[in-house]
Design an enzyme around this catalytic site. Sequence first.
Site, PDB file in Angstrom:
ATOM      1  N   HIS B 263       0.885  -1.125  -0.082  1.00 53.87           N
ATOM      2  CA  HIS B 263      -0.055   0.059   0.095  1.00 53.87           C
ATOM      3  C   HIS B 263       0.842   1.109   0.027  1.00 53.87           C
ATOM      4  O   HIS B 263       0.405   2.404  -0.558  1.00 53.87           O
ATOM      5  CB  HIS B 263      -0.716  -0.112   1.266  1.00 53.87           C
ATOM      6  CG  HIS B 263      -0.198   0.365   2.547  1.00 53.87           C
ATOM      7  ND1 HIS B 263       0.560  -0.794   3.151  1.00 53.87           N
ATOM      8  CD2 HIS B 263       0.128   1.091   3.146  1.00 53.87           C
ATOM      9  CE1 HIS B 263       1.048  -0.426   4.139  1.00 53.87           C
ATOM     10  NE2 HIS B 263       0.709   0.885   4.251  1.00 53.87           N
ATOM     11  N   CYS B 406     -14.059 -15.989  17.957  1.00 47.52           N
ATOM     12  CA  CYS B 406     -14.322 -16.828  17.075  1.00 47.52           C
ATOM     13  C   CYS B 406     -15.434 -16.442  15.956  1.00 47.52           C
ATOM     14  O   CYS B 406     -16.192 -15.598  16.575  1.00 47.52           O
ATOM     15  CB  CYS B 406     -14.688 -18.339  17.532  1.00 47.52           C
ATOM     16  SG  CYS B 406     -16.365 -18.403  18.209  1.00 47.52           S
TER      17      CYS B 406
HETATM   18  N1  NAD Z   1      -6.361  -7.739   5.238  1.00 49.32           N
HETATM   19  C1  NAD Z   1      -6.639  -6.658   5.956  1.00 49.32           C
HETATM   20  O1  NAD Z   1      -7.899  -6.416   5.981  1.00 49.32           O
HETATM   21  C2  NAD Z   1      -5.664  -5.607   6.168  1.00 49.32           C
HETATM   22  C3  NAD Z   1      -5.787  -4.833   7.216  1.00 49.32           C
HETATM   23  C4  NAD Z   1      -4.873  -3.883   7.311  1.00 49.32           C
HETATM   24  C5  NAD Z   1      -3.735  -3.745   6.522  1.00 49.32           C
HETATM   25  N2  NAD Z   1      -3.609  -4.639   5.595  1.00 49.32           N
HETATM   26  C6  NAD Z   1      -2.468  -4.303   4.474  1.00 49.32           C
HETATM   27  O2  NAD Z   1      -1.504  -5.745   4.497  1.00 49.32           O
HETATM   28  C7  NAD Z   1      -0.371  -4.989   4.494  1.00 49.32           C
HETATM   29  C8  NAD Z   1       0.649  -5.674   5.519  1.00 49.32           C
HETATM   30  O3  NAD Z   1       0.269  -5.016   6.618  1.00 49.32           O
HETATM   31  P1  NAD Z   1       1.268  -5.025   7.980  1.00 49.32           P
HETATM   32  O4  NAD Z   1       0.607  -4.185   9.099  1.00 49.32           O
HETATM   33  O5  NAD Z   1       2.011  -6.197   8.170  1.00 49.32           O
HETATM   34  O6  NAD Z   1       2.280  -4.029   7.357  1.00 49.32           O
HETATM   35  P2  NAD Z   1       4.010  -3.901   8.048  1.00 49.32           P
HETATM   36  O7  NAD Z   1       4.559  -2.547   7.394  1.00 49.32           O
HETATM   37  O8  NAD Z   1       4.192  -3.961   9.195  1.00 49.32           O
HETATM   38  O9  NAD Z   1       4.867  -5.076   7.366  1.00 49.32           O
HETATM   39  C9  NAD Z   1       4.996  -5.198   6.118  1.00 49.32           C
HETATM   40  C10 NAD Z   1       6.164  -6.298   5.821  1.00 49.32           C
HETATM   41  O10 NAD Z   1       6.483  -6.533   4.399  1.00 49.32           O
HETATM   42  C11 NAD Z   1       7.773  -6.638   4.556  1.00 49.32           C
HETATM   43  N3  NAD Z   1       8.075  -6.357   2.919  1.00 49.32           N
HETATM   44  C12 NAD Z   1       8.044  -5.211   2.307  1.00 49.32           C
HETATM   45  N4  NAD Z   1       8.288  -5.535   0.990  1.00 49.32           N
HETATM   46  C13 NAD Z   1       8.728  -6.821   0.816  1.00 49.32           C
HETATM   47  C14 NAD Z   1       8.956  -7.573  -0.439  1.00 49.32           C
HETATM   48  N5  NAD Z   1       9.248  -7.089  -1.268  1.00 49.32           N
HETATM   49  N6  NAD Z   1       9.402  -8.838  -0.027  1.00 49.32           N
HETATM   50  C15 NAD Z   1       9.541  -9.359   1.370  1.00 49.32           C
HETATM   51  N7  NAD Z   1       8.950  -8.475   2.316  1.00 49.32           N
HETATM   52  C16 NAD Z   1       8.621  -7.348   2.157  1.00 49.32           C
HETATM   53  C17 NAD Z   1       8.488  -5.530   5.444  1.00 49.32           C
HETATM   54  O11 NAD Z   1       9.847  -5.857   5.557  1.00 49.32           O
HETATM   55  C18 NAD Z   1       7.637  -5.624   6.634  1.00 49.32           C
HETATM   56  O12 NAD Z   1       8.036  -6.462   7.510  1.00 49.32           O
HETATM   57  C19 NAD Z   1      -0.421  -3.672   4.070  1.00 49.32           C
HETATM   58  O13 NAD Z   1      -0.270  -3.365   2.844  1.00 49.32           O
HETATM   59  C20 NAD Z   1      -1.731  -3.440   4.801  1.00 49.32           C
HETATM   60  O14 NAD Z   1      -2.265  -2.215   4.337  1.00 49.32           O
HETATM   61  C21 NAD Z   1      -4.600  -5.595   5.052  1.00 49.32           C
END
Ligand code: NAD
Lengths: 552, 552
Positions: B263, B406
């Site tokens: 994102h 749950c």
């Molecule tokens: N499913 C949902 O409802 C939901 C909710 C919130 C966030 N998200 C999205 O999920 C994503 C992850 O959220 P988060 O809180 O874990 O983010 P975060 O920033 O805490 O973690 C992201 C991780 O990805 C790693 N990373 C970045 N680029 C990479 C690559 N090319 N290869 C391997 N690793 C890589 C980073 O080192 C980091 O550890 C975000 O984009 C967030 O917006 C989804």
Amino acid sequence: MSKPRIVRAPRGAELSCKGWVQEAALRMLMNNLDPEVAEDPDRLVVYGGSGRAARSWESFDRIVSTLRELEEDETLLVQSGKPVAVFRTHADAPRVLIANSNLVGKWANWEHFRELERQGLMMYGQMTAGSWIYIGTQGILQGTYETFAEAARQKFGGDLKGRLVLTAGLGGMGGAQPLAATMNGAACLVAEVDARRAQRRVETRYVDRVSEDLEEALRWVLEAKEAGEALSVGVVANAVDVYEGLLERGVVPDVVTDQTSAHDPLNGYVPAGMSLAKAETLREEDPERYVAASKASMARHVAAMVAFMDAGSVVFDYGNNIRQEALGEGVKRAFDFPGFVPAFIRPLFCEGSGPFRWVALSGDEEDIFKTDEALKALFPEKTSLHRWLDLARERVAFQGLPARICWLGYGERAKAGLMFNEMVARGELKAPIVIGRDHLDSGSVASPNRETEGMKDGSDAVADWPILNALVNAVNGASWVSFHHGGGVGMGYSLHAGQVIVADGTEAAARRLERVLTSDPGMGVVRHADAGYERAREVARERGVRIPGVTE
Amino acid sequence: MSKPRIVRAPRGAELSCKGWVQEAALRMLMNNLDPEVAEDPDRLVVYGGSGRAARSWESFDRIVSTLRELEEDETLLVQSGKPVAVFRTHADAPRVLIANSNLVGKWANWEHFRELERQGLMMYGQMTAGSWIYIGTQGILQGTYETFAEAARQKFGGDLKGRLVLTAGLGGMGGAQPLAATMNGAACLVAEVDARRAQRRVETRYVDRVSEDLEEALRWVLEAKEAGEALSVGVVANAVDVYEGLLERGVVPDVVTDQTSAHDPLNGYVPAGMSLAKAETLREEDPERYVAASKASMARHVAAMVAFMDAGSVVFDYGNNIRQEALGEGVKRAFDFPGFVPAFIRPLFCEGSGPFRWVALSGDEEDIFKTDEALKALFPEKTSLHRWLDLARERVAFQGLPARICWLGYGERAKAGLMFNEMVARGELKAPIVIGRDHLDSGSVASPNRETEGMKDGSDAVADWPILNALVNAVNGASWVSFHHGGGVGMGYSLHAGQVIVADGTEAAARRLERVLTSDPGMGVVRHADAGYERAREVARERGVRIPGVTE
Ligand SMILES: NC(=O)c1ccc[n+]([C@@H]2O[C@H](COP(=O)([O-])OP(=O)(O)OC[C@H]3O[C@@H](n4cnc5c(N)ncnc54)[C@H](O)[C@@H]3O)[C@@H](O)[C@H]2O)c1
Ligand SMILES: NC(=O)c1ccc[n+]([C@@H]2O[C@H](COP(=O)([O-])OP(=O)(O)OC[C@H]3O[C@@H](n4cnc5c(N)ncnc54)[C@H](O)[C@@H]3O)[C@@H](O)[C@H]2O)c1
């Protein structure tokens, strides 16, 4: 079955549903579509542009058939005019819960709404159209009456007898002004540029006399004022000429306002010095020049109003945005006089006062006349209420089921509701009474360009209040509760809640009436106390509205 | 008094309020601010950016003192975290009604909100922060578990035993993936570019093993997969290298997703071929080149995911917007695989299924373990529920008052609630149980960029549904009901409702539980049936949810 047809609510004391609350919802939905009430019943449009009672004729039929079968412990849910669910609830719960036209903020605009409407997914509910408690044009007259009455209370010791009111505009809204003024005892002069409009208002008895001659019109109203007589006179002339004419003659009215269609400088307002015929051709031929002339005229118009203010008149803007246009034209003092909401409506809101309306399910006018009398006896001290009720009886033609409206405050509403319920219980009325209100009320609306404009603390856009209002009224057992978006001022600009409660003469109804007609205006007192209005805090303390940090 | 301090909910069976419902509200408010639960308790921030439990410490104190005095027939109203009124209601009414952060559409943005917040007029409630039912990070793990479980149910006959899950990202949210995958029985390979992040996840037992070598990591997971063993392996590498590496080797995982921070192409995502150190300097020195590299890398990343899909993997986007970026880079088929909501969450929503959580007011962990066992006995056929409950007991550390979460559907929630109430009545638990949920639920949220993205009929932005949800739950006697704006996705982007209900072992509570835990998930079934989801219509017909025009 699901085609346009003529709808009229059943009358009388016989039930077609399984209880009076369901019956009331059914009759009020139908009454909103009565040709005497609705603007365009075939399209299910009740009033206010495209404010609808149901999403489609199919939805209407389903609502009706569901209400006919609905048990005393069930609740029907209506989503933008379509019945979407029936849940088991309990006897003291609302029989209907309604949410109309609500959109997530980013999508809260007419474009997105119209697209959803086109696909049959939404409906515009306005305020009382989609919540089944519109009662026709009586509301406009009463709202204007109440504004003048509040001005009278604040500035002239209670009425406008022996006072001169100057205003302009005899259109759809503005036409209520002369009658509302004379109902308050005033002599009233109204400038209207269109002779046919003025004439129509004489025919419907909203204006007493019309003259083409300012000299003559002025003589009539000044004589009436001297004699303490209520008289309204329309003068066929441009408002600017009339206002400046009075200033030249040194005539200082007691009250000055204006309801020309200044919100629309092209198709509404007519510039000074221009005949109606000339105006019509110029609008077509050179709209830019027309608008320039309009704005220049509005500048003179507002300058005259400021001059009246300096000379001692009570001057206020009546919601047509004329101050803004004048300011744009360089009238620096345009906003020296207030808008009508902060000046006259908000003080009423601080007392939990707002538009209390009721309808006789019997269909019998006598039931309303009896409630009129009973209300006068209940509030012997409220003289402007007495005047309104007497004159309304004389002057207001019922549309659909007989109905009445008046403004009552915190404490008064519960008292009135309980009294109506007792009248039903004692058999004094031929059928139950439905009690409701506009969403435009003291604690039920967030609308920063109208009802909550210029709140003392800047909380105009805070919409927690109407949500709490809907929740507490639903919990307390209103018969139906509604929550709408976009009423009055359009999509994106307002959020507001409605409640309707049935007085069927039972003990259970009495308990619900007492609760709902307390919490509902109570929210108005609380909202204004929280915004820092001292009068609301006083009312809370005096009448026992409980506010942590204020009264306890 | 009104200063930051350490807050912790009272434990045990002794009341400090006049009834268990008030006591529950008091304890849950306090629990949200427990240092074990809240992110920044001094600032009253519970989670999710600035999601607060009360507007100020003064408001907190007033809420607490009002709850302590609140009678069994009174209701406290809370407006954006401030107590604003107490109204007389009745025994079956909610004891608290809450509206947080609501703004009229045109003003529904962070700028206006922040200005009001600065003036002390508003508070951001997130979802469960301002509605006093946050239970810590258990929710993230369970949500991820449920997503994998639904994938397993849809595609693999119930669990992921003998299946390989490939994903990436071990950050705040993404770190829950490997544990959620192994809880479902899978072998799971996770690419994470940051070695420290991977290591931290081993320490907290969210990942079983870590390797710097793809060859080794792959051998481990493939062996586990063959043996039908649950094992998670982090590989310290860029996701693109791992995904392409598997494709080259002809390894086709059963499930492929991704939770790298795509994102944010500047400060989140790390481009392929770039070391972490290099990434950090380039971000500073040439942000534009960095973003370009990120986007090019995301294009390869998504192209690999499409290739897995073509090879037979179940592929889905996990909410990080990576498809959009890849599409922008010319990957035409980027949206060939679905987002997780339409793929796995919406089918659950169609059954009224969503996050059911409960808290032991006794403070005793044994109470939760007893409910875990009772729930397994109540639903012997729900195998993934059993797996979750067993593993949660083993792996999840309680934060604040012991709690469990749950997902349960329509019918199941009422059954569970009534069972808990009976356990309290029989004295099997040491104190009452509080039952609540996230606002992210099947019939309680309008959020076009998340929960209601891509609704079948295009009604993503229609917000009538959460309003009806709040109203019907309040009417049915939930203990407290909340309505918020902006949770999850920010101001202007969502409207959502919450409800919490107390099982205190009384008959009256049983009646309320049965009603609320029926109407609440019922709204989810209804909302999805109305949007045209056939499964929701089936559920309505099978389980007796009444929808005019569909079931009657
Ligand atoms: N499913 C949902 O409802 C939901 C909710 C919130 C966030 N998200 C999205 O999920 C994503 C992850 O959220 P988060 O809180 O874990 O983010 P975060 O920033 O805490 O973690 C992201 C991780 O990805 C790693 N990373 C970045 N680029 C990479 C690559 N090319 N290869 C391997 N690793 C890589 C980073 O080192 C980091 O550890 C975000 O984009 C967030 O917006 C989804
Ligand atoms: N107070 C409120 O809450 C409220 C509510 C709705 C509308 N309004 C405003 O009040 C205004 C009047 O509403 P309406 O429904 O009666 O409008 P309308 O268009 O029906 O009537 C306006 C009348 O003003 C006359 N007029 C125009 N220019 C004139 C001039 N210079 N001198 C004399 N007469 C002139 C027109 O001939 C017409 O009869 C509008 O601007 C409207 O926006 C106020």
